[in-house]
Enzyme design. Structure first.
Site, PDB file in Angstrom:
ATOM      1  N   ARG A  54       0.856  -1.188   0.000  1.00 18.33           N
ATOM      2  CA  ARG A  54       0.000   0.000   0.000  1.00 18.33           C
ATOM      3  C   ARG A  54       0.889   1.235   0.000  1.00 18.33           C
ATOM      4  O   ARG A  54       2.104   1.129   0.070  1.00 18.33           O
ATOM      5  CB  ARG A  54      -0.950  -0.016   1.203  1.00 18.33           C
ATOM      6  CG  ARG A  54      -0.230  -0.484   2.449  1.00 18.33           C
ATOM      7  CD  ARG A  54      -0.537   0.194   3.703  1.00 18.33           C
ATOM      8  NE  ARG A  54      -0.485   1.631   3.658  1.00 18.33           N
ATOM      9  CZ  ARG A  54       0.619   2.365   3.814  1.00 18.33           C
ATOM     10  NH1 ARG A  54       1.816   1.801   3.985  1.00 18.33           N
ATOM     11  NH2 ARG A  54       0.564   3.680   3.777  1.00 18.33           N
ATOM     12  N   GLY A  55       0.226   2.423  -0.052  1.00 16.80           N
ATOM     13  CA  GLY A  55       0.978   3.661  -0.183  1.00 16.80           C
ATOM     14  C   GLY A  55       1.074   3.998  -1.660  1.00 16.80           C
ATOM     15  O   GLY A  55       1.447   3.148  -2.475  1.00 16.80           O
ATOM     16  N   ALA A  56       0.731   5.236  -1.994  1.00 19.77           N
ATOM     17  CA  ALA A  56       0.536   5.590  -3.406  1.00 19.77           C
ATOM     18  C   ALA A  56       1.740   5.267  -4.305  1.00 19.77           C
ATOM     19  O   ALA A  56       1.603   4.543  -5.301  1.00 19.77           O
ATOM     20  CB  ALA A  56       0.133   7.062  -3.496  1.00 19.77           C
ATOM     21  N   ARG A  91      -6.975   0.011  -6.976  1.00 21.05           N
ATOM     22  CA  ARG A  91      -7.295   1.053  -5.984  1.00 21.05           C
ATOM     23  C   ARG A  91      -7.519   2.359  -6.748  1.00 21.05           C
ATOM     24  O   ARG A  91      -6.662   2.773  -7.528  1.00 21.05           O
ATOM     25  CB  ARG A  91      -6.167   1.192  -4.945  1.00 21.05           C
ATOM     26  CG  ARG A  91      -6.044  -0.068  -4.072  1.00 21.05           C
ATOM     27  CD  ARG A  91      -5.288   0.195  -2.797  1.00 21.05           C
ATOM     28  NE  ARG A  91      -6.029   1.027  -1.874  1.00 21.05           N
ATOM     29  CZ  ARG A  91      -5.481   1.551  -0.767  1.00 21.05           C
ATOM     30  NH1 ARG A  91      -4.225   1.338  -0.491  1.00 21.05           N
ATOM     31  NH2 ARG A  91      -6.204   2.288   0.047  1.00 21.05           N
ATOM     32  N   GLN A 204      -2.685   2.365  10.043  1.00 24.51           N
ATOM     33  CA  GLN A 204      -1.375   2.449   9.384  1.00 24.51           C
ATOM     34  C   GLN A 204      -0.365   3.242  10.222  1.00 24.51           C
ATOM     35  O   GLN A 204       0.837   3.000  10.136  1.00 24.51           O
ATOM     36  CB  GLN A 204      -1.495   3.118   8.006  1.00 24.51           C
ATOM     37  CG  GLN A 204      -2.212   2.288   6.956  1.00 24.51           C
ATOM     38  CD  GLN A 204      -3.669   2.651   6.878  1.00 24.51           C
ATOM     39  OE1 GLN A 204      -4.296   2.967   7.890  1.00 24.51           O
ATOM     40  NE2 GLN A 204      -4.239   2.615   5.683  1.00 24.51           N
ATOM     41  N   ASP A 245      -2.263  10.867  -1.767  1.00 29.18           N
ATOM     42  CA  ASP A 245      -2.495   9.952  -2.896  1.00 29.18           C
ATOM     43  C   ASP A 245      -2.836  10.689  -4.179  1.00 29.18           C
ATOM     44  O   ASP A 245      -2.780  10.110  -5.269  1.00 29.18           O
ATOM     45  CB  ASP A 245      -3.639   8.988  -2.575  1.00 29.18           C
ATOM     46  CG  ASP A 245      -3.146   7.809  -1.751  1.00 29.18           C
ATOM     47  OD1 ASP A 245      -2.584   8.047  -0.667  1.00 29.18           O
ATOM     48  OD2 ASP A 245      -3.305   6.657  -2.213  1.00 29.18           O
ATOM     49  N   ASN A 255      -5.745  12.666   1.030  1.00 25.69           N
ATOM     50  CA  ASN A 255      -4.913  11.762   1.835  1.00 25.69           C
ATOM     51  C   ASN A 255      -5.822  10.946   2.740  1.00 25.69           C
ATOM     52  O   ASN A 255      -7.056  11.123   2.735  1.00 25.69           O
ATOM     53  CB  ASN A 255      -3.885  12.554   2.651  1.00 25.69           C
ATOM     54  CG  ASN A 255      -2.826  11.655   3.267  1.00 25.69           C
ATOM     55  OD1 ASN A 255      -2.284  10.782   2.578  1.00 25.69           O
ATOM     56  ND2 ASN A 255      -2.537  11.817   4.546  1.00 25.69           N
ATOM     57  N   LYS A 256      -5.235  10.056   3.496  1.00 30.16           N
ATOM     58  CA  LYS A 256      -5.973   9.126   4.350  1.00 30.16           C
ATOM     59  C   LYS A 256      -7.050   9.834   5.164  1.00 30.16           C
ATOM     60  O   LYS A 256      -6.828  10.939   5.667  1.00 30.16           O
ATOM     61  CB  LYS A 256      -4.967   8.418   5.265  1.00 30.16           C
ATOM     62  CG  LYS A 256      -5.524   7.368   6.184  1.00 30.16           C
ATOM     63  CD  LYS A 256      -6.348   6.319   5.475  1.00 30.16           C
ATOM     64  CE  LYS A 256      -5.654   5.660   4.316  1.00 30.16           C
ATOM     65  NZ  LYS A 256      -6.554   4.787   3.516  1.00 30.16           N
TER      66      LYS A 256
END
Ligand code: MRU
Length: 365
Positions: A54-56, A91, A204, A245, A255-256
């Site tokens: 995960r993570g852009a 995603r 996370q 992202d 973002n998250k």
């Protein structure tokens, strides 16, 4: 980056066979450091959608290798387009994912079928190297912000940085975005302490950011997601740095989920709110982030259940909500540019607006 002194990247080709793709299983962290071996397109798609990876920036790099793996099975033009589409849909919010797939397609469409596998591995490796270099540069540019904040401290007193989610080396090929300046400061012996938002529902921050910082030796404290505003009111946060992202050409930032609330609290308390990103995260077609950025909706079980370690060491997943209650799980939110102090990119820092971004990236804008 280092785990207990040993250097790693977040994705690599297994040197023993020269083709399978290795990642850390992020769904198992912080409890165990398991390395997954990916050998097919479907394994890559599964790893991305279940957030084993995960993570852009990292999902872009892993998807690029996913195309290389897919081409080993079928190197035809039809298969290439189909596999690219399938991986790009894993995603929806991360710009880097679509950017990496597009870059691979541009390179591979004009490559003879018989040469596509080799070309795909080479291009994926270049994407990885560039991401690592961009993030290292973000670290150096962001370091200046931490050094500036340190000027207001008495000798030895740490600069307190608050971050949300995980935008560290686990979320990129190396260094991270938001955490890169923190690592740069720590490695230069500048005292820095990180407030780590736990980042429900998937934790996370508590699971990944805390693990990363701990293994690099960076002092940090995990806080509930709702504690940041209180800490800002009591002058315990010198600056906020988060990743993203998707950034619009006007500087709106996805973002998250929960990032927007931190930006509001930072604005109310005149705490600088910075966003670290490589230019590969900018979607130059978008103007209005709240209206135009597609927000991923994830499964209800991420809200209703939590996983943790029991005293005997076994992992367990437990239900934390009542039977029958509905739950919703939007995975990202959008912080409007007016709440963002500035953007930290590989070419330097700029205002979060069209002029700022176009000034740094006239070749892309
Ligand atoms: O859902 P995730 O864990 O992939 O979300 C990650 C984030 O929100 C990060 O802040 C973002 O990808 C920046 S990565 C350097």
């Amino acid at each position: 980056m280092k785990i207990d002194g040993a250097s790693y990247r977040s994705v690599w080709v297994d040197p023993r066979d020269g083709w399978s793709v290795r990642i850390f299983d992020q769904a198992r962290l912080p409890w165990s450091l398991d390395i997954l071996r990916l050998t097919t397109r479907d394994q890559v798609a599964h790893a991305i959608s279940t957030m084993q990876v995960r993570g852009a920036p990292l999902i872009g790099a892993v998807a690029a290798y996913g195309l290389a793996l897919a081409l080993r099975t079928d190197n035809s033009s039809d298969a290439l387009e189909h596999d690219a589409e399938l991986l790009a849909r894993t995603r929806p919010t991360a710009v880097n994912l679509r950017w990496a797939i597009e870059r691979m397609l541009t390179r591979l469409r004009n490559t003879p079928a018989a040469e596509r596998v080799r070309t795909a591995y080479d291009e994926a490796a270049r994407i990885c190297d560039e991401d690592a270099a961009q993030n290292a540069a973000i670290g150096q540019h962001g370091l200046r912000l931490i050094e500036q904040a340190a000027l207001n401290k008495t000798a030895g007193e740490p600069v307190n940085v608050l971050t949300h989610c995980n935008a560290g080396w686990l979320a990129t090929v190396d260094w991270g975005t938001a955490l890169a300046p923190i690592y740069a400061a720590h490695d230069k012996a500048l005292p820095v302490h990180v407030w780590v938002d736990e980042t429900r529902p998937r934790n996370q921050g508590a699971a990944l950011t805390a693990w990363e910082l701990g293994h690099h030796g960076v002092p940090h404290t995990i806080i509930p997601d709702n504690a940041g505003g209180h800490l800002m009111q009591h002058n315990q946060v010198d600056l906020v740095i988060v990743g993203t992202d998707c950034v619009t050409r006007t500087g709106d930032v996805a973002n998250k989920i929960g990032t927007y609330l931190k930006a509001l609290a930072a604005h109310d308390n005149t705490v600088p709110f910075w966003v670290g990103l490589p230019s590969t995260t900018i979607d130059w077609r978008l103007r209005d982030g709240v209206r135009d950025i597609e927000i991923e909706q994830r499964g209800a079980e991420e809200v209703t259940h939590m996983t943790g370690r029991l005293p005997d060491g076994a992992l367990a997943t437990v239900q934390v909500t009542p039977d029958g209650s509905a739950s919703a799980n939007p995975a990202f939110d959008v912080t409007p540019a007016r709440l963002v102090t500035g953007l930290i990119t590989e070419r330097g820092c700029c205002n979060a607006n069209e002029a700022g971004l176009a000034g740094l990236f006239p070749d892309l804008a």
